[in-house]
Design an enzyme around this catalytic site. Structure first.
Site, PDB file in Angstrom:
ATOM      1  N   ASP A   1       0.807  -1.310  -0.103  1.00 32.77           N
ATOM      2  CA  ASP A   1       0.180   0.103  -0.028  1.00 32.77           C
ATOM      3  C   ASP A   1       1.025   1.302   0.007  1.00 32.77           C
ATOM      4  OD1 ASP A   1       0.602   0.877   2.616  1.00 32.77           O
ATOM      5  OD2 ASP A   1      -0.832  -0.674   3.409  1.00 32.77           O
ATOM      6  N   MET A   2       0.345   2.470  -0.282  1.00 32.78           N
ATOM      7  CA  MET A   2       0.931   3.566  -0.416  1.00 32.78           C
ATOM      8  C   MET A   2       1.860   4.047   0.811  1.00 32.78           C
ATOM      9  SD  MET A   2      -0.640   7.285  -1.433  1.00 32.78           S
ATOM     10  CE  MET A   2       0.313   8.845  -2.183  1.00 32.78           C
TER      11      MET A   2
END
Length: 243
Positions: free
Chosen positions: A70-71
């Site tokens: 994820d980011m």
């Protein structure tokens, strides 16, 4: 029959020779997939030259990340030009080990560690048990961080979306930094943040870090386990060029 077998072996060897692999140190604050509206790891490494055609008449190499982060997660992303290889690395039945360093805020208890190892169910989704060990704090880290911050090392065999964050949050532990340091037999080691390094592909069937997890002691003789990433500063997103 012998000729057919030899031909089959040559085809397998040729396919293996065509498989290329890059280890990328993903930065916190960028997505893995190509995206024109936000910082993208895949776009950044392409701009830097990963997968660039060697001749003008050739097409650029098709690149595929193996698994996602994820980011806000940083660390190892394995990238390949071989979709079949990526599929074999990702499918659940192969159970490749994924190891993370996790900094958490909150009180760690033996009960919480047992829950991580045995697995939990959250909103009807069952998460398999993970191997977990606490890292001994370094002296510099002791001075910088309060006692409520701890580093864990987690290994799981699933690639469920935000699995580590969800399990720890469910147990009252807030993740403040998450770094993937290995996937199967591929290791981040000392690859600098933002960089991509091409290495020989490791055959799926020959990789050792796969299958059901078994617990092993964190350290021996009171000696701290070596870590691949010792720095505490979170690296900002930056656009770098790769050779």
């Amino acid at each position: 029959a012998a000729a057919a077998a030899a031909g089959g072996n040559r085809a397998v060897e040729a396919a293996a020779a065509r498989t290329r692999v890059w280890l990328v140190h993903k930065l916190r604050g960028e997505v893995v997939a190509e995206d024109d509206n936000m910082p993208s790891m895949m776009r950044r490494i392409r701009v830097g030259g990963v997968g660039r055609a060697k001749k003008k008449t050739q097409r650029p190499v098709h690149l595929k990340p193996i698994g996602r982060l994820d980011m806000n997660t940083e660390g190892l992303v394995v990238v390949t030009n071989d979709g079949g290889y990526a599929h074999e690395m990702e499918i659940p039945r192969n159970m490749f080990h994924r190891t993370y360093r996790v900094r958490v805020h909150g009180r760690i208890t033996e009960g919480k560690l047992r829950a991580i190892r045995s697995g939990v169910e959250i909103d009807g989704v069952r998460y398999k048990g993970m191997k977990v060990n606490m890292e001994a704090p370094r002296r510099a880290a002791r001075r910088r961080e309060s006692s409520a911050n701890s580093w864990l090392r987690l290994t799981c065999v699933e690639g469920k979306n935000r699995q580590v964050r969800r399990v720890l949050d469910h147990l009252g532990l807030s993740v403040t930094r998450l770094i993937r340091i290995s996937f199967g037999d591929y290791n981040l080691k000392n690859i600098p943040p933002g960089m991509a390094v091409e290495i020989p592909a490791k055959p799926v069937d020959e990789q050792r870090r796969r299958g059901e997890l078994t617990e092993k002691p964190t350290n021996q003789g009171g000696r701290q386990q070596k870590t691949e990433i010792d720095g505490e500063a979170i690296q900002p997103v930056r656009w770098v060029r790769h050779s």
